[in-house]
Design a protein around this motif. Structure first.
Motif, PDB file in Angstrom:
ATOM      1  N   LYS A 316      49.194  43.124  39.044  1.00 44.83           N
ATOM      2  CA  LYS A 316      48.416  43.241  40.273  1.00 44.83           C
ATOM      3  C   LYS A 316      48.350  41.892  40.969  1.00 44.83           C
ATOM      4  O   LYS A 316      48.048  40.876  40.342  1.00 44.83           O
ATOM      5  CB  LYS A 316      47.010  43.739  39.957  1.00 44.83           C
ATOM      6  CG  LYS A 316      46.251  44.210  41.180  1.00 44.83           C
ATOM      7  CD  LYS A 316      45.170  45.217  40.808  1.00 44.83           C
ATOM      8  CE  LYS A 316      44.729  45.993  42.022  1.00 44.83           C
ATOM      9  NZ  LYS A 316      43.860  47.115  41.688  1.00 44.83           N
ATOM     10  N   ILE A 317      48.652  41.883  42.250  1.00 48.89           N
ATOM     11  CA  ILE A 317      48.519  40.695  43.086  1.00 48.89           C
ATOM     12  C   ILE A 317      47.202  40.823  43.844  1.00 48.89           C
ATOM     13  O   ILE A 317      47.000  41.767  44.602  1.00 48.89           O
ATOM     14  CB  ILE A 317      49.702  40.569  44.066  1.00 48.89           C
ATOM     15  CG1 ILE A 317      51.030  40.488  43.301  1.00 48.89           C
ATOM     16  CG2 ILE A 317      49.527  39.346  44.950  1.00 48.89           C
ATOM     17  CD1 ILE A 317      51.140  39.307  42.357  1.00 48.89           C
ATOM     18  N   TYR A 318      46.297  39.886  43.607  1.00 50.01           N
ATOM     19  CA  TYR A 318      44.960  39.966  44.190  1.00 50.01           C
ATOM     20  C   TYR A 318      44.846  39.166  45.488  1.00 50.01           C
ATOM     21  O   TYR A 318      44.397  39.666  46.511  1.00 50.01           O
ATOM     22  CB  TYR A 318      43.925  39.445  43.186  1.00 50.01           C
ATOM     23  CG  TYR A 318      43.768  40.306  41.970  1.00 50.01           C
ATOM     24  CD1 TYR A 318      42.879  41.379  41.968  1.00 50.01           C
ATOM     25  CD2 TYR A 318      44.508  40.064  40.819  1.00 50.01           C
ATOM     26  CE1 TYR A 318      42.722  42.178  40.845  1.00 50.01           C
ATOM     27  CE2 TYR A 318      44.358  40.859  39.688  1.00 50.01           C
ATOM     28  CZ  TYR A 318      43.473  41.921  39.707  1.00 50.01           C
ATOM     29  OH  TYR A 318      43.325  42.704  38.595  1.00 50.01           O
ATOM     30  N   GLN A 319      45.204  37.893  45.429  1.00 49.07           N
ATOM     31  CA  GLN A 319      45.089  37.015  46.589  1.00 49.07           C
ATOM     32  C   GLN A 319      46.433  36.310  46.790  1.00 49.07           C
ATOM     33  O   GLN A 319      46.528  35.093  46.737  1.00 49.07           O
ATOM     34  CB  GLN A 319      43.981  35.984  46.386  1.00 49.07           C
ATOM     35  CG  GLN A 319      42.604  36.588  46.181  1.00 49.07           C
ATOM     36  CD  GLN A 319      41.569  35.526  45.862  1.00 49.07           C
ATOM     37  OE1 GLN A 319      41.588  34.434  46.410  1.00 49.07           O
ATOM     38  NE2 GLN A 319      40.665  35.852  44.979  1.00 49.07           N
ATOM     39  N   GLY A 320      47.456  37.109  47.000  1.00 52.75           N
ATOM     40  CA  GLY A 320      48.803  36.565  47.094  1.00 52.75           C
ATOM     41  C   GLY A 320      49.034  35.770  48.375  1.00 52.75           C
ATOM     42  O   GLY A 320      48.400  36.015  49.405  1.00 52.75           O
ATOM     43  N   GLU A 321      49.921  34.800  48.277  1.00 51.75           N
ATOM     44  CA  GLU A 321      50.355  34.027  49.429  1.00 51.75           C
ATOM     45  C   GLU A 321      51.859  33.820  49.339  1.00 51.75           C
ATOM     46  O   GLU A 321      52.399  33.617  48.245  1.00 51.75           O
ATOM     47  CB  GLU A 321      49.665  32.651  49.477  1.00 51.75           C
ATOM     48  CG  GLU A 321      48.172  32.710  49.670  1.00 51.75           C
ATOM     49  CD  GLU A 321      47.529  31.329  49.653  1.00 51.75           C
ATOM     50  OE1 GLU A 321      46.306  31.257  49.868  1.00 51.75           O
ATOM     51  OE2 GLU A 321      48.252  30.329  49.424  1.00 51.75           O
ATOM     52  N   ILE A 322      52.524  33.879  50.480  1.00 53.05           N
ATOM     53  CA  ILE A 322      53.943  33.541  50.546  1.00 53.05           C
ATOM     54  C   ILE A 322      54.079  32.184  51.239  1.00 53.05           C
ATOM     55  O   ILE A 322      53.558  31.978  52.340  1.00 53.05           O
ATOM     56  CB  ILE A 322      54.749  34.606  51.315  1.00 53.05           C
ATOM     57  CG1 ILE A 322      54.790  35.917  50.516  1.00 53.05           C
ATOM     58  CG2 ILE A 322      56.171  34.113  51.578  1.00 53.05           C
ATOM     59  CD1 ILE A 322      55.536  35.815  49.186  1.00 53.05           C
ATOM     60  N   MET A 343      46.380  42.994  48.731  1.00 52.71           N
ATOM     61  CA  MET A 343      46.268  43.322  47.316  1.00 52.71           C
ATOM     62  C   MET A 343      47.154  44.534  47.008  1.00 52.71           C
ATOM     63  O   MET A 343      47.108  45.550  47.695  1.00 52.71           O
ATOM     64  CB  MET A 343      44.814  43.642  46.973  1.00 52.71           C
ATOM     65  CG  MET A 343      44.562  43.902  45.499  1.00 52.71           C
ATOM     66  SD  MET A 343      42.790  43.999  45.129  1.00 52.71           S
ATOM     67  CE  MET A 343      42.316  45.417  46.120  1.00 52.71           C
ATOM     68  N   PHE A 344      48.003  44.408  45.977  1.00 52.12           N
ATOM     69  CA  PHE A 344      48.886  45.518  45.615  1.00 52.12           C
ATOM     70  C   PHE A 344      49.280  45.397  44.149  1.00 52.12           C
ATOM     71  O   PHE A 344      49.093  44.359  43.505  1.00 52.12           O
ATOM     72  CB  PHE A 344      50.130  45.550  46.509  1.00 52.12           C
ATOM     73  CG  PHE A 344      51.015  44.337  46.377  1.00 52.12           C
ATOM     74  CD1 PHE A 344      52.039  44.296  45.431  1.00 52.12           C
ATOM     75  CD2 PHE A 344      50.828  43.242  47.196  1.00 52.12           C
ATOM     76  CE1 PHE A 344      52.854  43.183  45.312  1.00 52.12           C
ATOM     77  CE2 PHE A 344      51.641  42.127  47.082  1.00 52.12           C
ATOM     78  CZ  PHE A 344      52.655  42.092  46.137  1.00 52.12           C
ATOM     79  N   THR A 345      49.838  46.475  43.624  1.00 56.53           N
ATOM     80  CA  THR A 345      50.275  46.529  42.235  1.00 56.53           C
ATOM     81  C   THR A 345      51.776  46.805  42.187  1.00 56.53           C
ATOM     82  O   THR A 345      52.283  47.653  42.926  1.00 56.53           O
ATOM     83  CB  THR A 345      49.526  47.639  41.465  1.00 56.53           C
ATOM     84  OG1 THR A 345      48.127  47.356  41.498  1.00 56.53           O
ATOM     85  CG2 THR A 345      49.992  47.720  40.017  1.00 56.53           C
ATOM     86  N   VAL A 346      52.483  46.084  41.323  1.00 58.44           N
ATOM     87  CA  VAL A 346      53.908  46.331  41.098  1.00 58.44           C
ATOM     88  C   VAL A 346      54.047  46.986  39.719  1.00 58.44           C
ATOM     89  O   VAL A 346      53.674  46.404  38.703  1.00 58.44           O
ATOM     90  CB  VAL A 346      54.726  45.024  41.144  1.00 58.44           C
ATOM     91  CG1 VAL A 346      56.217  45.345  41.095  1.00 58.44           C
ATOM     92  CG2 VAL A 346      54.397  44.231  42.396  1.00 58.44           C
ATOM     93  N   LYS A 347      54.566  48.196  39.700  1.00 61.30           N
ATOM     94  CA  LYS A 347      54.731  48.942  38.462  1.00 61.30           C
ATOM     95  C   LYS A 347      55.899  48.392  37.634  1.00 61.30           C
ATOM     96  O   LYS A 347      56.786  47.726  38.170  1.00 61.30           O
ATOM     97  CB  LYS A 347      54.980  50.425  38.778  1.00 61.30           C
ATOM     98  CG  LYS A 347      53.840  51.120  39.512  1.00 61.30           C
ATOM     99  CD  LYS A 347      52.649  51.320  38.609  1.00 61.30           C
ATOM    100  CE  LYS A 347      51.551  52.113  39.305  1.00 61.30           C
ATOM    101  NZ  LYS A 347      50.376  52.272  38.431  1.00 61.30           N
ATOM    102  N   VAL A 372      50.667  44.490  57.054  1.00 58.63           N
ATOM    103  CA  VAL A 372      49.817  44.439  55.865  1.00 58.63           C
ATOM    104  C   VAL A 372      49.747  45.825  55.247  1.00 58.63           C
ATOM    105  O   VAL A 372      50.018  46.839  55.878  1.00 58.63           O
ATOM    106  CB  VAL A 372      48.397  43.940  56.209  1.00 58.63           C
ATOM    107  CG1 VAL A 372      48.437  42.504  56.683  1.00 58.63           C
ATOM    108  CG2 VAL A 372      47.764  44.825  57.282  1.00 58.63           C
ATOM    109  N   GLY A 373      49.346  45.839  53.974  1.00 58.99           N
ATOM    110  CA  GLY A 373      49.249  47.106  53.251  1.00 58.99           C
ATOM    111  C   GLY A 373      47.983  47.866  53.587  1.00 58.99           C
ATOM    112  O   GLY A 373      47.077  47.366  54.245  1.00 58.99           O
ATOM    113  N   ALA A 374      47.916  49.084  53.117  1.00 60.01           N
ATOM    114  CA  ALA A 374      46.768  49.938  53.400  1.00 60.01           C
ATOM    115  C   ALA A 374      45.537  49.529  52.617  1.00 60.01           C
ATOM    116  O   ALA A 374      44.447  50.029  52.860  1.00 60.01           O
ATOM    117  CB  ALA A 374      47.121  51.392  53.068  1.00 60.01           C
ATOM    118  N   GLU A 375      45.684  48.608  51.647  1.00 60.03           N
ATOM    119  CA  GLU A 375      44.553  48.234  50.799  1.00 60.03           C
ATOM    120  C   GLU A 375      43.543  47.357  51.519  1.00 60.03           C
ATOM    121  O   GLU A 375      42.441  47.141  51.036  1.00 60.03           O
ATOM    122  CB  GLU A 375      45.054  47.492  49.548  1.00 60.03           C
ATOM    123  CG  GLU A 375      45.971  48.325  48.649  1.00 60.03           C
ATOM    124  CD  GLU A 375      47.441  48.133  49.018  1.00 60.03           C
ATOM    125  OE1 GLU A 375      47.712  47.740  50.175  1.00 60.03           O
ATOM    126  OE2 GLU A 375      48.299  48.371  48.159  1.00 60.03           O
TER     127      GLU A 375
END
Length: 431
Positions: A316-322, A343-347, A372-375
């Motif tokens: 899970k990426i909580y506070q990701g930055e590129i 915030m997203f999860t990579v399976k 951005v994602g729906a989260e």
């Protein structure tokens, strides 16, 4: 009554007789529902109106007679409660030349830099010829030390500063601290406030890199032979400029104080090691389209970024930055934060596309669309693709993913090449 010494007085002691200078008298009295100052020459000034008291609803004013500008004459301050713990103050200085009391206000440019504008719960600092103004806001106490010059000009010589993120170092923040300045606003010292002084309960810090050099002073020429390793704990004590931090840690002979370079600890370009294998089972890919023959001006500026989870568990990426590392022909590198990640999860065994957008020119800016994602509730936006003040040329660019939940930054497997300024097709150049 005649005030023969400085002190604090309530409205129950009205009228207050004031003797700011030999042979000079004035008084504070209540006329109707208003509190007024009768000047030495008889002029009347309303200090506090009944309307003001009704608006605040915090009781009667308190009067304080002190020498606030350190000129040898007694001045007056009127304090009014504002909320549960704050007391706003209005100051009137005695001016011997005009034989009158004159308002003493914080200049606009100084007030803009205060924690709380104006005078609050003021305290004289005699040795420094200054006033300490203290207020409480958002469950924190704040203070500003206002230096008073003989010409009655005011400047901030010291103030508390609340915790803040240092955006050019990922996930590093400065705790509550006090900062001292010279008259021109230049920072002279920046030190962490202890909990007893109103600082944070925890000021600890964990070394984020494999090996961190220690310095005897905030200077690259002051390196010692000692170092700390990743996971070592220390206390943050002070800061120098934007790149140095003073720490204290427990050594074999007791508590030791040293300086560390924040660039050594956090700079993504300096921390890149192609031989180091990340313990996080993530692989970051950036696709280079420089060999594309079809619509080359479009594809060489297409930024495609994907993330693979090669492990067996959800990540899970909580506070990701590129971030992007730009390396020029001379080998010098510049780091540029591109955007935050939702915030997203990579399976496990999943590949996720993080970006597939092209660089565009909007006005004089080169930007890229960031969805951005729906989260999250964040809105899509265009963000600058290149770091500021970048010199023209061809750059090798390596993407980096950071997140507080990761053991280390995730560097893209390959670099891509991008020209600055980019050559774009007409449909990507917009007003």
């Amino acid at each position: 009554m005649c005030l023969t010494s400085y002190g604090v007085f309530s409205q129950d002691e009205l009228p207050l007789l004031l003797n700011p200078a030999p042979g000079v008298s004035a008084r504070i009295d209540k006329q109707g529902e208003d509190y007024v100052l009768i000047q030495p020459r008889g002029q009347r000034i309303t200090l506090v109106s009944q309307d003001k008291l009704i608006d605040l609803g915090q009781g009667d004013p308190i009067f304080n007679e002190e020498d606030y500008d350190y000129d040898g004459y007694a001045d007056i301050a009127i304090g009014l409660r504002a909320g549960m713990v704050n007391t706003g103050e209005a100051i009137y200085l005695y001016d011997a030349r005009s034989t009158s009391y004159v308002p003493f206000d914080v200049p606009e440019d100084v007030g803009e830099r205060q924690n709380c504008r104006g005078f609050w719960s003021i305290e004289r600092l005699t040795e420094r010829k200054a006033i300490r103004s203290t207020c409480r806001d958002e469950a924190r106490w704040h203070y500003d030390i206002l230096q008073i010059e003989p010409d009655r000009s005011i400047w901030i010589s010291e103030q508390s500063r609340t915790p803040e993120d240092v955006v050019y170092w990922p996930y590093f923040g400065k705790p509550t601290r006090y900062v001292t300045y010279d008259r021109h606003g230049k920072t002279l010292r920046e030190a962490v406030l202890s909990y007893e002084e109103g600082g944070d309960r925890h000021t600890g810090w964990v070394v984020p890199v494999k090996r961190l050099a220690l310095y005897s002073a905030p200077d690259t020429n002051a390196a010692t032979t000692a170092y700390l390793i990743k996971g070592d704990e220390a206390d943050r004590l002070a800061f120098e400029g934007g790149e140095w931090m003073k720490i204290a840690y427990n050594g074999k002979k007791g508590r030791i104080e040293r300086w560390v370079s924040l660039k050594d600890a956090y700079d993504l370009a300096k921390g890149y090691d192609p031989q180091q294998r990340s313990p996080d089972p993530l692989v970051l890919w950036a696709i280079d389209y420089r060999e594309t023959r079809t619509a080359p001006d479009y594809y060489r500026n297409l930024f495609t970024l994907s993330l693979d989870n090669v492990g067996e568990k959800d990540i899970k990426i909580y506070q990701g930055e590129i971030h992007l590392l730009f390396t020029g022909p001379d080998g010098a590198s510049a780091v540029h934060k591109l955007y935050d990640l939702s915030m997203f999860t990579v399976k496990p065994r999943q590949s996720r596309v993080l970006d597939d957008n092209v660089i565009e020119q909007h006005g004089g800016r080169y930007v890229i669309f960031h969805g951005v994602g729906a989260e999250t509730d964040s809105k899509p936006e265009y963000v600058p693709f290149f770091p500021p003040d970048l010199a023209p040329g061809r750059y090798r660019v390596r993407a980096v993913l950071t997140d507080p939940g990761l053991h280390d930054p995730i560097y893209a497997k390959e670099e891509i090449e991008i020209d600055y300024p980019p050559r774009l097709p007409a449909d990507l150049v917009k007003p």
